[in-house]
Design an enzyme around this catalytic site. Structure first.
Site, short mmCIF file in Angstrom:
data_model
loop_
_atom_site.label_atom_id
_atom_site.label_comp_id
_atom_site.label_asym_id
_atom_site.label_seq_id
_atom_site.Cartn_x
_atom_site.Cartn_y
_atom_site.Cartn_z
N LEU A 177 0.83 -1.22 0.00
CA LEU A 177 0.00 0.00 0.00
C LEU A 177 0.85 1.26 0.00
O LEU A 177 0.47 2.30 -0.53
CB LEU A 177 -0.89 0.02 1.25
CG LEU A 177 -1.90 -1.11 1.41
CD1 LEU A 177 -2.54 -1.05 2.80
CD2 LEU A 177 -2.99 -1.00 0.34
N GLY A 178 2.01 1.18 0.62
CA GLY A 178 2.86 2.37 0.73
C GLY A 178 4.24 2.00 1.23
O GLY A 178 4.49 0.85 1.62
N TYR A 228 11.17 3.50 7.11
CA TYR A 228 11.70 2.28 7.73
C TYR A 228 11.17 0.98 7.15
O TYR A 228 11.52 -0.10 7.60
CB TYR A 228 11.42 2.31 9.25
CG TYR A 228 12.11 3.47 9.92
CD1 TYR A 228 13.50 3.60 9.89
CD2 TYR A 228 11.38 4.44 10.59
CE1 TYR A 228 14.13 4.66 10.49
CE2 TYR A 228 12.01 5.51 11.20
CZ TYR A 228 13.39 5.62 11.14
OH TYR A 228 14.02 6.68 11.74
N GLY A 229 10.30 1.06 6.16
CA GLY A 229 9.79 -0.17 5.57
C GLY A 229 8.48 0.05 4.85
O GLY A 229 8.04 1.18 4.65
N VAL A 241 4.27 -0.66 3.97
CA VAL A 241 2.96 -0.93 4.56
C VAL A 241 2.26 -1.87 3.58
O VAL A 241 2.14 -1.55 2.39
CB VAL A 241 2.15 0.36 4.79
CG1 VAL A 241 0.76 0.04 5.32
CG2 VAL A 241 2.88 1.30 5.75
N LYS A 267 2.07 -2.41 8.90
CA LYS A 267 3.21 -1.51 8.77
C LYS A 267 4.44 -2.23 9.30
O LYS A 267 4.46 -2.69 10.44
CB LYS A 267 2.95 -0.23 9.57
CG LYS A 267 4.09 0.77 9.51
CD LYS A 267 3.64 2.15 9.96
CE LYS A 267 4.80 3.11 10.04
NZ LYS A 267 4.38 4.49 10.24
N ASP A 298 3.20 15.60 12.05
CA ASP A 298 3.50 15.17 10.67
C ASP A 298 2.26 15.25 9.78
O ASP A 298 2.01 14.34 8.98
CB ASP A 298 4.08 13.75 10.69
CG ASP A 298 4.90 13.45 9.42
OD1 ASP A 298 5.25 14.41 8.70
OD2 ASP A 298 5.19 12.27 9.17
N1 LIG Z 1 -3.99 1.91 7.94
C1 LIG Z 1 -3.67 2.07 6.68
N2 LIG Z 1 -4.52 1.71 5.70
C2 LIG Z 1 -4.20 1.89 4.40
N3 LIG Z 1 -3.02 2.40 3.99
C3 LIG Z 1 -2.13 2.77 4.91
C4 LIG Z 1 -2.39 2.62 6.29
N4 LIG Z 1 -1.33 3.08 6.98
C5 LIG Z 1 -0.45 3.49 6.07
N5 LIG Z 1 -0.91 3.30 4.82
C6 LIG Z 1 -0.22 3.64 3.56
O1 LIG Z 1 1.18 3.48 3.72
C7 LIG Z 1 1.84 4.75 3.58
C8 LIG Z 1 3.04 4.82 4.49
O2 LIG Z 1 2.59 4.67 5.83
P1 LIG Z 1 3.22 5.51 7.01
O3 LIG Z 1 3.15 6.97 6.65
O4 LIG Z 1 2.60 5.10 8.28
O5 LIG Z 1 4.73 5.01 6.93
P2 LIG Z 1 6.03 5.78 7.33
O6 LIG Z 1 7.11 4.76 7.26
O7 LIG Z 1 5.86 6.44 8.63
O8 LIG Z 1 6.12 6.84 6.16
P3 LIG Z 1 6.97 8.17 6.08
O9 LIG Z 1 8.37 7.76 6.24
O10 LIG Z 1 6.63 8.70 4.70
O11 LIG Z 1 6.45 9.08 7.18
C9 LIG Z 1 0.75 5.77 3.88
O12 LIG Z 1 1.06 7.01 3.32
C10 LIG Z 1 -0.46 5.09 3.25
O13 LIG Z 1 -0.49 5.23 1.86
#
Ligand SMILES: Nc1ncnc2c1ncn2[C@@H]1O[C@H](COP(=O)(O)OP(=O)(O)OP(=O)(O)O)[C@@H](O)[C@H]1O
Length: 512
Positions: free
Chosen positions: A121-122, A126-127, A129, A144, A263
């Protein structure tokens, strides 16, 4: 130039015919077109907003593609203590006792093999999702993943190999940064496991194995607001007011629990299947020192006072100037970020753009009056933006303080003007929210009873149709990645004890 939108903005004119962007193409902006602070809004706000130019097809860049902020914490700021190599046996023992009590509190019954990956999904710092399916119940979750190696080893230290001497070296040299990264990792789990709000993503399980940490979150299938902004370009004012109201309910709730979100950006705002907005990614959120009892105590926390935080953190384009300058800041920084997000939804990009925080800070500082606002915005929107995007936090709208009308005028500052420049009208009663039923929204009932302004098209939840194909086409396997510093991860695995968590049965039942 970052956004091709800049070119189009150059052609836009304000009410007085002046350009939004200087002819040099730089978006250093000079006049804030807001109405007088404290004026009675209802008397002179135009009811009908002019249509917002759509800016469709204009390319958008993910802000997470920017270099992550280096975390600079001035010497006078206190830090949350996390057990790290090099701490004295007593403090380590103490931490382990805390960890043991955490383990007792949670039931550690899930692991990676309980879930089947469906698609990515994303991707974050750090990795990945990943959308996953519970093999026994067939329920979907967003998993995540956070790589332990990425958390333990600072990128700048990656070249160091993992013999014992170097291991100690790495862990002592970057001790305080490591504490910060661990602190954030635990904070995300701790905050999410203790909060329940209709506009905040839910955490159901957390566990870890030898290489990664896993957060099993409620799957929000409508994708990022970023994705929808990309599709629509800009949003109409009523839509923006609706999302602003939902986000502010979540922020107000977090602040009341002593948490600063830090954020806010379109990538972290997800839309659920009914088109309501849900905040995700609490990796940069901060728990205030006084409120730790409310949000859990998985680790010893001296913490920074919520009224004065110092860490330079966040996505610079949505970040309050006081943070960019390394000055003390408070939860009020989230309201500045909300201003940036509203601006982005209406205009197609945040008010100040640039490749790093120095460029953005320069633009903010050069811009004496705050960002210019285009003619097509209603007076109401200009007013809200002017109040939230104040450079000086003291002059900024203190939305937490002036959230809604209260009957108690005696003890509160409401209705009084402490400082000529300080905004003292209430947020919820602002004209832009005239169509918002705050009671329904705050209770979570509007999520159940009404649809949001953009209802995502979902033909099959497993297809993740509202997520960028850049991610959904990605392999969820980590085959390409040879885990750096595996030895370091193995030796410091105790740092992650106490991470596991399972939501209560009733909580799980309520959401499935
Ligand atoms: N609960 C969820 N349901 C659907 N998609 C999600 C969910 N949580 C995260 N995502 C997807 O995954 C992406 C990355 O998640 P997240 O921002 O929590 O990761 P991160 O590692 O903290 O990212 P960043 O380094 O960009 O801050 C989100 O922008 C979203 O597209």
């Amino acid at each position: 130039m970052i956004f091709s939108l800049d070119e189009e903005l150059q052609n836009l004119r304000l009410d007085d015919g002046s350009a939004i962007i200087d002819d040099d193409g730089d978006d250093d902006i000079s006049i804030s077109k807001t109405i007088d602070e404290g004026a009675t809004l209802r008397t002179h706000l135009s009811v009908d907003a002019k249509p917002i130019p759509s800016q469709k097809g204009v390319s958008r860049r993910r802000s997470s593609a920017l270099e992550k902020f280096q975390v600079i914490t001035p010497a006078n700021s206190s830090k949350i203590k996390i057990p790290t190599i090099g701490t004295s046996p007593t403090s380590l023992e103490k931490s382990e006792n805390l960890i043991e009590s955490c383990i007792k509190r949670s039931s550690l019954s899930r692991d990676l093999y309980d879930f089947k990956p469906v698609r990515v999904l994303g991707k974050g710092a750090y990795g990945k999702v990943i959308l996953v399916k519970d093999k026994s119940t067939h329920k979907l979750y967003a998993m995540k993943q956070l790589k332990k190696a990425e958390i333990i080893i600072d990128n700048s230290n990656k070249e160091v190999d993992s013999d014992d001497d170097n291991l100690d070296n790495i862990l002592t040299k970057s001790d305080s940064d490591l504490s910060k990264r661990l602190e954030r990792t635990f904070a995300e789990k701790t905050i999410l496991s203790d909060l329940e709000h209709p506009n905040i993503v839910k955490l159901f399980y957390a566990f870890h194995d030898e290489s990664k940490l896993y957060l099993l979150l409620q799957y929000i299938p409508g994708g990022e607001l970023f994705f929808h902004l990309k599709e629509h370009g800009t949003l109409q004012e009523d839509t923006v007011a609706f999302y602003t109201a939902e986000i502010s309910c979540a922020l107000k709730f977090l602040h009341s629990k002593g948490i600063v979100y830090r954020d806010l950006k379109p990538e972290n705002c997800l839309l659920n299947e009914r088109g309501h907005l849900v905040l995700t990614d609490f990796g940069l959120s901060k728990i205030a020192v006084e409120q730790n009892e409310d949000v859990g105590e998985d680790h010893e926390a001296e913490g920074e006072n919520i009224t004065e935080l110092y860490s330079i953190i966040g996505t610079p384009e949505y970040c309050a100037p006081e943070i960019l300058q390394g000055l003390p800041y408070s939860q009020n920084c989230d309201w500045y970020s909300l201003g940036c997000l509203i601006y982005d939804m209406l205009i197609g990009k945040p008010p100040y753009t640039g490749v790093n925080h120095k460029i953005i800070l320069n633009k903010i500082q050069k811009d004496k009056q705050g960002p210019k606002l285009p003619y097509y915005l209603s007076d109401g929107m200009k007013d809200v933006l002017g109040a939230l995007l104040k450079k000086e936090s003291k002059k900024r709208w203190d939305v937490d303080q002036y959230w809604k009308e209260t009957n108690d005028k005696s003890g509160s500052k409401q209705g009084k003007k402490k400082n000529k420049k300080e905004r003292t009208s209430t947020f919820q009663s602002h004209f832009i929210f005239r169509k918002v039923d705050w009671k329904l929204m705050e209770s979570g009932e509007s999520q159940k009873k009404t649809l949001g302004p953009i209802v995502p098209i979902i033909t099959n939840w497993e297809l993740a149709e509202n997520f960028d194909s850049e991610f959904t086409s990605m392999s969820y396997e980590d085959s390409e990645e040879i885990i750096d510093g595996i030895e370091i991860v193995r030796k410091s695995d105790y740092l992650f004890k106490g991470f596991s968590y399972k939501a209560s049965g009733s909580y799980l039942e309520r959401y499935f």
